[in-house]
Design a protein around this motif. Structure first.
Motif, PDB file in Angstrom:
ATOM      1  N   GLY A  72      -0.293  -1.453   9.332  1.00  0.00           N
ATOM      2  CA  GLY A  72      -1.514  -0.845   9.758  1.00  0.00           C
ATOM      3  C   GLY A  72      -2.710  -0.978   8.925  1.00  0.00           C
ATOM      4  O   GLY A  72      -2.510  -1.699   7.660  1.00  0.00           O
ATOM      5  N   LEU A  73      -3.775  -0.161   9.256  1.00  0.00           N
ATOM      6  CA  LEU A  73      -4.841  -0.035   8.108  1.00  0.00           C
ATOM      7  C   LEU A  73      -5.506  -1.385   8.126  1.00  0.00           C
ATOM      8  O   LEU A  73      -6.181  -1.248   6.811  1.00  0.00           O
ATOM      9  N   ALA A  74      -5.476  -2.317   8.608  1.00  0.00           N
ATOM     10  CA  ALA A  74      -6.208  -3.634   8.632  1.00  0.00           C
ATOM     11  C   ALA A  74      -6.039  -4.185   7.153  1.00  0.00           C
ATOM     12  O   ALA A  74      -7.075  -4.649   6.527  1.00  0.00           O
ATOM     13  N   GLY A  75      -4.799  -3.997   6.731  1.00  0.00           N
ATOM     14  CA  GLY A  75      -4.678  -4.698   5.420  1.00  0.00           C
ATOM     15  C   GLY A  75      -4.824  -3.755   4.005  1.00  0.00           C
ATOM     16  O   GLY A  75      -4.826  -4.275   3.004  1.00  0.00           O
ATOM     17  N   ASN A  76      -5.309  -2.449   4.253  1.00  0.00           N
ATOM     18  CA  ASN A  76      -5.688  -1.598   3.224  1.00  0.00           C
ATOM     19  C   ASN A  76      -4.477  -1.161   2.411  1.00  0.00           C
ATOM     20  O   ASN A  76      -3.424  -1.206   2.693  1.00  0.00           O
ATOM     21  N   ASP A  77      -4.743  -1.066   0.991  1.00  0.00           N
ATOM     22  CA  ASP A  77      -3.874  -0.574  -0.090  1.00  0.00           C
ATOM     23  C   ASP A  77      -3.464   0.921  -0.030  1.00  0.00           C
ATOM     24  O   ASP A  77      -4.040   1.709  -0.851  1.00  0.00           O
ATOM     25  N   ASN A  78      -2.989   1.647   1.121  1.00  0.00           N
ATOM     26  CA  ASN A  78      -2.898   2.861   1.441  1.00  0.00           C
ATOM     27  C   ASN A  78      -1.985   3.053   2.631  1.00  0.00           C
ATOM     28  O   ASN A  78      -1.823   2.101   3.449  1.00  0.00           O
ATOM     29  N   SER A  79      -1.532   4.344   3.004  1.00  0.00           N
ATOM     30  CA  SER A  79      -0.733   4.671   4.054  1.00  0.00           C
ATOM     31  C   SER A  79      -1.167   6.034   4.384  1.00  0.00           C
ATOM     32  O   SER A  79      -1.818   6.844   3.795  1.00  0.00           O
ATOM     33  N   LEU A  80      -0.958   6.267   5.580  1.00  0.00           N
ATOM     34  CA  LEU A  80      -1.248   7.710   6.055  1.00  0.00           C
ATOM     35  C   LEU A  80      -0.480   8.253   7.115  1.00  0.00           C
ATOM     36  O   LEU A  80       0.159   7.476   7.960  1.00  0.00           O
ATOM     37  N   TYR A  81      -0.608   9.532   7.239  1.00  0.00           N
ATOM     38  CA  TYR A  81      -0.055  10.371   8.463  1.00  0.00           C
ATOM     39  C   TYR A  81      -0.979  11.056   9.294  1.00  0.00           C
ATOM     40  O   TYR A  81      -1.864  11.723   8.767  1.00  0.00           O
ATOM     41  N   ALA A  82      -0.986  10.637  10.674  1.00  0.00           N
ATOM     42  CA  ALA A  82      -2.279  11.200  11.309  1.00  0.00           C
ATOM     43  C   ALA A  82      -1.658  12.071  12.409  1.00  0.00           C
ATOM     44  O   ALA A  82      -0.654  12.025  13.066  1.00  0.00           O
ATOM     45  N   SER A  83      -2.022  13.437  12.272  1.00  0.00           N
ATOM     46  CA  SER A  83      -1.488  14.611  12.747  1.00  0.00           C
ATOM     47  C   SER A  83      -2.068  14.865  14.140  1.00  0.00           C
ATOM     48  O   SER A  83      -1.436  15.421  14.949  1.00  0.00           O
ATOM     49  N   ASN A  84      -3.018  14.074  14.520  1.00  0.00           N
ATOM     50  CA  ASN A  84      -3.954  14.691  15.591  1.00  0.00           C
ATOM     51  C   ASN A  84      -3.730  13.517  16.881  1.00  0.00           C
ATOM     52  O   ASN A  84      -4.563  13.818  17.725  1.00  0.00           O
ATOM     53  N   GLY A  94      -0.098   0.422   4.825  1.00  0.00           N
ATOM     54  CA  GLY A  94      -1.154  -0.541   4.542  1.00  0.00           C
ATOM     55  C   GLY A  94      -0.388  -1.727   3.876  1.00  0.00           C
ATOM     56  O   GLY A  94       0.833  -1.648   3.290  1.00  0.00           O
ATOM     57  N   THR A  95      -0.965  -2.776   3.938  1.00  0.00           N
ATOM     58  CA  THR A  95      -0.359  -3.979   3.525  1.00  0.00           C
ATOM     59  C   THR A  95      -0.956  -4.683   2.380  1.00  0.00           C
ATOM     60  O   THR A  95      -0.517  -5.652   1.777  1.00  0.00           O
ATOM     61  N   GLY A  96      -2.112  -3.884   1.748  1.00  0.00           N
ATOM     62  CA  GLY A  96      -2.701  -4.502   0.520  1.00  0.00           C
ATOM     63  C   GLY A  96      -2.019  -4.046  -0.793  1.00  0.00           C
ATOM     64  O   GLY A  96      -1.024  -3.145  -0.963  1.00  0.00           O
ATOM     65  N   GLY A  97      -1.975  -5.144  -1.670  1.00  0.00           N
ATOM     66  CA  GLY A  97      -1.090  -5.129  -2.963  1.00  0.00           C
ATOM     67  C   GLY A  97       0.404  -5.271  -2.433  1.00  0.00           C
ATOM     68  O   GLY A  97       0.623  -6.166  -1.794  1.00  0.00           O
ATOM     69  N   VAL A  98       1.377  -4.477  -3.004  1.00  0.00           N
ATOM     70  CA  VAL A  98       2.760  -4.512  -2.538  1.00  0.00           C
ATOM     71  C   VAL A  98       2.624  -3.765  -1.212  1.00  0.00           C
ATOM     72  O   VAL A  98       2.187  -2.846  -1.124  1.00  0.00           O
ATOM     73  N   ASP A  99       3.098  -4.367  -0.247  1.00  0.00           N
ATOM     74  CA  ASP A  99       3.198  -3.591   1.297  1.00  0.00           C
ATOM     75  C   ASP A  99       3.924  -2.331   1.188  1.00  0.00           C
ATOM     76  O   ASP A  99       4.893  -2.128   0.596  1.00  0.00           O
ATOM     77  N   ASP A 100       3.195  -1.201   1.544  1.00  0.00           N
ATOM     78  CA  ASP A 100       3.801   0.080   1.377  1.00  0.00           C
ATOM     79  C   ASP A 100       4.936   0.201   1.919  1.00  0.00           C
ATOM     80  O   ASP A 100       5.840   1.221   1.388  1.00  0.00           O
ATOM     81  N   ALA A 101       5.411  -0.283   3.209  1.00  0.00           N
ATOM     82  CA  ALA A 101       6.545  -0.084   3.929  1.00  0.00           C
ATOM     83  C   ALA A 101       7.572  -0.660   3.056  1.00  0.00           C
ATOM     84  O   ALA A 101       8.607  -0.313   3.672  1.00  0.00           O
ATOM     85  N   GLU A 102       7.575  -1.280   2.148  1.00  0.00           N
ATOM     86  CA  GLU A 102       8.545  -1.897   1.286  1.00  0.00           C
ATOM     87  C   GLU A 102       9.071  -1.013   0.207  1.00  0.00           C
ATOM     88  O   GLU A 102      10.258  -1.052  -0.266  1.00  0.00           O
ATOM     89  N   ASP A 103       8.306   0.298  -0.034  1.00  0.00           N
ATOM     90  CA  ASP A 103       8.778   1.134  -0.977  1.00  0.00           C
ATOM     91  C   ASP A 103       9.207   2.411  -0.310  1.00  0.00           C
ATOM     92  O   ASP A 103       8.284   3.262   0.294  1.00  0.00           O
ATOM     93  N   VAL A 104      10.427   2.530  -0.436  1.00  0.00           N
ATOM     94  CA  VAL A 104      11.037   3.813   0.304  1.00  0.00           C
ATOM     95  C   VAL A 104      10.445   5.086  -0.159  1.00  0.00           C
ATOM     96  O   VAL A 104      10.098   5.973   0.835  1.00  0.00           O
ATOM     97  N   THR A 105       9.749   5.308  -1.394  1.00  0.00           N
ATOM     98  CA  THR A 105       8.936   6.734  -1.598  1.00  0.00           C
ATOM     99  C   THR A 105       7.717   6.712  -0.875  1.00  0.00           C
ATOM    100  O   THR A 105       7.578   7.926  -0.506  1.00  0.00           O
ATOM    101  N   VAL A 106       6.960   5.644  -0.656  1.00  0.00           N
ATOM    102  CA  VAL A 106       6.064   5.826   0.094  1.00  0.00           C
ATOM    103  C   VAL A 106       6.310   6.143   1.861  1.00  0.00           C
ATOM    104  O   VAL A 106       5.743   6.918   2.302  1.00  0.00           O
ATOM    105  N   VAL A 107       7.478   5.510   2.249  1.00  0.00           N
ATOM    106  CA  VAL A 107       7.938   5.735   3.584  1.00  0.00           C
ATOM    107  C   VAL A 107       8.326   7.112   3.536  1.00  0.00           C
ATOM    108  O   VAL A 107       7.946   8.050   4.718  1.00  0.00           O
ATOM    109  N   VAL A 108       9.118   7.806   2.760  1.00  0.00           N
ATOM    110  CA  VAL A 108       9.317   9.257   2.876  1.00  0.00           C
ATOM    111  C   VAL A 108       8.366  10.055   2.517  1.00  0.00           C
ATOM    112  O   VAL A 108       8.252  11.256   3.205  1.00  0.00           O
ATOM    113  N   HIS A 109       7.732   9.824   1.889  1.00  0.00           N
ATOM    114  CA  HIS A 109       6.511  10.619   1.622  1.00  0.00           C
ATOM    115  C   HIS A 109       5.540  10.841   2.833  1.00  0.00           C
ATOM    116  O   HIS A 109       5.281  12.100   3.171  1.00  0.00           O
ATOM    117  N   GLU A 110       5.214   9.868   3.342  1.00  0.00           N
ATOM    118  CA  GLU A 110       4.400   9.972   4.442  1.00  0.00           C
ATOM    119  C   GLU A 110       5.065  10.675   5.742  1.00  0.00           C
ATOM    120  O   GLU A 110       4.410  11.643   6.526  1.00  0.00           O
TER     121      GLU A 110
END
Length: 571
Positions: free
Chosen positions: A292-304, A313-329
């Motif tokens: 998601g996020l059009a290739g930005n190097d960030n991730s988010l949780y949308a509550s609403n 996001g997929t900028g830099g290292v794809d965030d979804a490849e790092d388990v700590t990003v996945v679990v953090h979100e």
């Protein structure tokens, strides 16, 4: 991006006592009636003033009991971030109540029409009546609540994103476990670099084959269960990768790899939550887009959104490849469910980041302790992003100007100290339970005291010393009181080993003593002797399978002294 933010005045009042559950959906009394409210009722601030009322907004049930939040209204309009939170034990006794309510002092006209979109926003000059609207871009990178006054001026803007910076059937899949840096026990560089998602033999060596349940429908395996559904978000919502034969074998150069990685690790985390009694925490499905996020190097949780969403996001290292990003979100999804719409306030926002960093590092450390302190070891700690740490020595200082993620490291570091003192399961259980007690405007020291309260409710003070010492070392509480029974077990001559294994029904209690242990006696909560063990024939082991759930007192006789301490059988 926050603009024209009016500070929300928050003050948390702790009130301990015994009270009956309050069930009316709206609360309104006069001042004389308020004086007659018995100690067994919640205290509703300013309830005697004209126009002030409260409505039950949500309730949650957890291991310690029942949690209710009453939204404050003034002249029929809700007050942003203001209300009363009450926490009850299962028997109806109150654990505590907190509030951050405001007095009906107005900057603009004090009257409001009955309109669900009208919201009071508190400012230094008084309450301002605003109208709520939402602004969302298609990819959710812009996802804000906008509060404008009667002249159309933007008074407050609130992002609703929490950024990182048939029968089910088993499927086999390729994942990082937990990430290529940790599993290879290396540092970022050489062959272990992103290189625009290109695969290579070194990265392929860090891909593991795992099995996990998926949804099987129409002869197809889908990455979906009760808690997580992988999707592709665009002008329409499309399913992510799926399989006809139950295998999801992708390498990191293929888009399906990130979908599988997110699904596997969130599902595995949920299985862990079930084993420690937190199956009800966020028992709803979250949609997730791993690209998601059009290739930005960030991730988010949308509550609403409905349902809530996690975008990687997929900028830099794809965030979804790092388990700590996945679990953090996913951690943001947990706190948002336990205490909805409570993430208002500078320190409260830092607290959420620190809590989610802890959940991520706890998950990763259970897999491997290599550089356990590094948060985001694959996505960060490289040329793209500095990453964060969960072993900071920083101490909380009131009103110190800190970036919110740096302040959050104080929380995650204190919690990881507890993790290494009492074990993963007990600490995770404690932290997850504390999510229900989060509130708007909460400061870090207020959370520290909440955590001690939750420890007392869950463990009857058994781990008070360890929890309090970790919090105190980071300035999150001022002092710790240790009872004699707890203190006696800390002397150099004697120590209980593997109390966590005994609690989890996974291992035996053993003992370490500089002098010979002669006899160990075990008593239940009623004082009945339920076991006597002699040290004549060798080391004493007490296996949990022979005991019911509950607290036990150990009386240990050595050649030098007699020691008493408590242990808990929880599973």
């Amino acid at each position: 991006m926050e603009k024209n933010i009016i500070s929300i005045l928050c003050a948390v009042i702790l009130h301990f006592g015994l009270l009956a559950q309050f069930t009316n959906s709206t609360f309104k009394i006069t001042e004389s009636e308020l004086n007659q409210v018995p100690d067994t009722s919640p205290i509703f601030p300013y309830a005697y003033q004209d126009g002030v009322s409260y409505r039950l907004s949500y309730e949650r049930f957890s291991l310690t009991g029942h949690h209710e939040f009453y939204q404050q209204y003034i002249n029929h309009a809700a007050v942003l971030g203001s209300g009363l939170k009450v926490h009850y034990r299962h028997n109806g006794e109150m654990i505590l109540q907190t509030d951050n309510c405001v007095a009906p002092v107005f900057k603009t006209g004090g009257k409001a029409k009955v309109n669900s979109t009208l919201i009071w926003v508190n400012s230094d000059e008084g309450l301002i009546l605003t109208e709520l609207s939402e602004s969302q871009s298609e990819d959710l990178t812009e996802n804000d609540e906008l509060y404008t006054d009667e002249n159309g001026e933007l008074i407050f803007e609130r992002s609703m994103n929490s950024f990182f910076h048939g029968p089910d059937s088993m499927a086999r899949l390729h994942v990082f476990f937990p990430d290529p840096i940790t599993s290879s026990q290396s540092n970022y560089g050489g062959a272990l670099v992103d290189n625009n998602d290109q695969n290579n033999p070194s990265l392929q060596n860090e891909i593991f084959v795992k099995s996990i349940e998926t949804k099987f429908e129409n002869d197809t395996f889908w990455l979906e269960n009760d808690y997580i559904k992988m999707v592709q978000l665009g002008s329409t919502v499309e399913p992510s990768v799926h399989s006809r034969n139950g295998t999801f074998f992708y390498n990191r150069s293929e888009k399906g790899f990130e979908d599988v990685n997110v699904y596997f690790h969130i599902t595995r985390l949920r299985a862990h939550m079930d084993t420690i009694g937190h199956s009800k925490l966020c028992d709803r499905q979250i949609w997730s887009d791993a690209h998601g996020l059009a290739g930005n190097d960030n991730s988010l949780y949308a509550s609403n959104t409905n349902p809530p969403r996690i975008l990687f996001g997929t900028g830099g290292v794809d965030d979804a490849e790092d388990v700590t990003v996945v679990v953090h979100e996913y951690g943001h999804a947990l706190t948002d469910y336990a205490a909805p719409k409570s993430n208002i306030g500078i320190e409260r926002s830092s607290l959420d980041e620190g809590l989610c960093d802890y959940v991520a590092v706890s998950y990763k450390t259970e897999i491997s302790t290599y550089n356990w302190q590094n948060v985001f070891p694959w996505d960060g700690h490289n040329e793209f992003y500095n990453g964060r740490f969960a072993n900071s020595n920083r101490v909380y200082v009131k009103d110190e100007f800190l970036e919110k993620y740096t302040r959050g490291e104080i929380v995650s570091s204190a919690l990881m100290e507890i993790y290494f003192d009492i074990g993963k399961n007990l600490t995770d259980q404690l932290v997850f339970e504390s999510f229900y007690f989060l509130d708007n405007g909460m400061t870090l020291p207020q959370y520290g005291n909440i955590l001690l309260t939750v420890e007392e409710e869950l463990y009857n003070g058994m781990y008070k010393e360890e929890v309090c010492n970790a919090l105190k070392s980071h300035g999150l509480v001022n002092s710790c009181y240790v009872g004699l029974a707890e203190l006696e077990t800390k002397v150099d001559d004697f120590k209980v080993i593997n109390s966590e294994g005994f609690s989890n029904n996974s291992g035996a209690l053993t003992f370490n003593s500089n002098s010979k242990i002669e006899v160990v006696k075990m008593y239940d909560a009623n004082g009945k002797n339920v076991g006597t063990y002699s040290g004549i024939d060798g080391p004493i082991e007490i296996h949990p399978q022979h005991f019911n759930l509950g607290f036990y007192v150990l009386e240990v006789f050595t050649a030098k002294a007699t020691y008493r301490t408590k242990v808990l059988k929880r599973f």
